[in-house]
Design a protein around this motif. Sequence first.
Motif, mmCIF file in Angstrom:
data_model
loop_
_atom_site.group_PDB
_atom_site.id
_atom_site.type_symbol
_atom_site.label_atom_id
_atom_site.label_comp_id
_atom_site.label_asym_id
_atom_site.label_seq_id
_atom_site.Cartn_x
_atom_site.Cartn_y
_atom_site.Cartn_z
ATOM 1 N N GLU A 1 1.009 -1.243 0.300
ATOM 2 C CA GLU A 1 0.003 0.091 0.106
ATOM 3 C C GLU A 1 0.776 1.256 -0.058
ATOM 4 N N LYS A 2 1.582 1.575 0.546
ATOM 5 C CA LYS A 2 2.924 2.674 0.745
ATOM 6 C C LYS A 2 3.935 3.201 -0.594
ATOM 7 N N VAL A 3 4.332 1.275 -0.860
ATOM 8 C CA VAL A 3 4.740 1.692 -2.474
ATOM 9 C C VAL A 3 3.554 2.418 -3.208
ATOM 10 N N VAL A 4 2.587 1.567 -3.218
ATOM 11 C CA VAL A 4 1.840 2.417 -4.396
ATOM 12 C C VAL A 4 1.548 3.500 -5.004
ATOM 13 N N LYS A 5 1.079 4.283 -2.925
ATOM 14 C CA LYS A 5 0.749 5.272 -2.380
ATOM 15 C C LYS A 5 1.942 6.436 -3.105
ATOM 16 N N ASP A 6 3.446 5.813 -3.455
ATOM 17 C CA ASP A 6 4.394 6.682 -2.743
ATOM 18 C C ASP A 6 4.467 6.342 -4.293
ATOM 19 N N ILE A 7 4.138 6.216 -5.450
ATOM 20 C CA ILE A 7 4.387 6.157 -6.589
ATOM 21 C C ILE A 7 2.842 6.701 -7.152
ATOM 22 N N CYS A 8 2.112 7.031 -6.517
ATOM 23 C CA CYS A 8 1.010 7.799 -7.265
ATOM 24 C C CYS A 8 1.982 9.369 -6.687
ATOM 25 N N THR A 9 2.064 9.383 -5.175
ATOM 26 C CA THR A 9 2.035 11.000 -5.168
ATOM 27 C C THR A 9 3.805 11.271 -6.132
ATOM 28 N N GLN A 10 4.333 10.561 -6.106
ATOM 29 C CA GLN A 10 5.699 11.030 -7.479
ATOM 30 C C GLN A 10 5.071 11.579 -8.726
ATOM 31 N N CYS A 11 4.329 10.411 -8.830
ATOM 32 C CA CYS A 11 3.539 10.500 -10.462
ATOM 33 C C CYS A 11 2.620 11.472 -11.037
ATOM 34 N N ASN A 12 2.001 12.012 -9.832
ATOM 35 C CA ASN A 12 0.792 12.828 -10.186
ATOM 36 C C ASN A 12 -0.617 11.983 -10.284
ATOM 37 N N ILE A 13 -0.278 11.358 -9.780
ATOM 38 C CA ILE A 13 -1.475 9.898 -9.747
ATOM 39 C C ILE A 13 -2.929 10.093 -9.260
ATOM 40 N N THR A 14 -4.128 9.712 -9.139
ATOM 41 C CA THR A 14 -5.118 9.881 -8.436
ATOM 42 C C THR A 14 -5.332 8.389 -7.770
ATOM 43 N N LEU A 15 -5.853 7.269 -6.646
ATOM 44 C CA LEU A 15 -5.565 6.205 -6.472
ATOM 45 C C LEU A 15 -7.028 5.970 -6.237
ATOM 46 N N ALA A 16 -7.641 5.138 -6.609
ATOM 47 C CA ALA A 16 -9.122 4.862 -7.129
ATOM 48 C C ALA A 16 -9.402 4.299 -5.621
ATOM 49 N N THR A 17 -10.670 4.217 -5.212
ATOM 50 C CA THR A 17 -11.145 3.635 -3.367
ATOM 51 C C THR A 17 -10.598 2.076 -3.462
#
Length: 212
Positions: free
Chosen positions: A25-41
């Motif tokens: 979970e933390k890896v995915v959210k870190d990637i989303c933050t760095q790449c400016n991507i919103t994560l679906a629920t």
Amino acid sequence: VKGFDRSTRLDKDYVPTITLPTTVEKVVKDICTQCNITLATFTFPNIAIETMYDGNCKETLKYMAGLMGMNAKIDRYDKLAFYWYGSSVRTIGQDIQFMGGFVKTTEEDIVIRSLTSGSEENTLVSGNGRGISFENPYMTQSLLDGILTKVNEFTYTPAKIIYKGNPALEIGDVVSVEDRNGTLHTCIICEQEFVLTGMKSTIQSKGGTQQE
């Protein structure tokens, strides 16, 4: 017209801003933050990551999805979504197919009965028979066994379908396709092409022979 979704932002090296050990979970959210991507629920399983391997954001995200037994895509709401193939969302009957528009590309349906995850260090196998083979250096035997319990006996028909088209259908959807005898076949949308003038669409439900 050529369009791109936010997944193009993942084509850069992944330099973690989180400390190890960590979780998927933390890896995915870190990637989303760095790449400016919103994560679906999404509710993440508790999977630990002890070691981080070199790779770009897309590769790392692919591995994280694989550990959960999921695919990843940018959905119609422009968010990163994880999914596995569910039940059929639409029926493509003979009435909306072009003549000869349903062609099976293998003699038999594909039934998932095994998983093989290889890496440079070792190869892990769960189950017996035809299955999915993929690379994931983070995979463990216990995780692979757990994924097999979710996807075991998943069955679909590899085929090419040409019909009048439905823009509501997405990559990853499952459709029921009627053949000339009235039998319904479960197909997964791996690829689709639209011809907007006249509304014509070609769907590919991909799969190979037993050897492939």
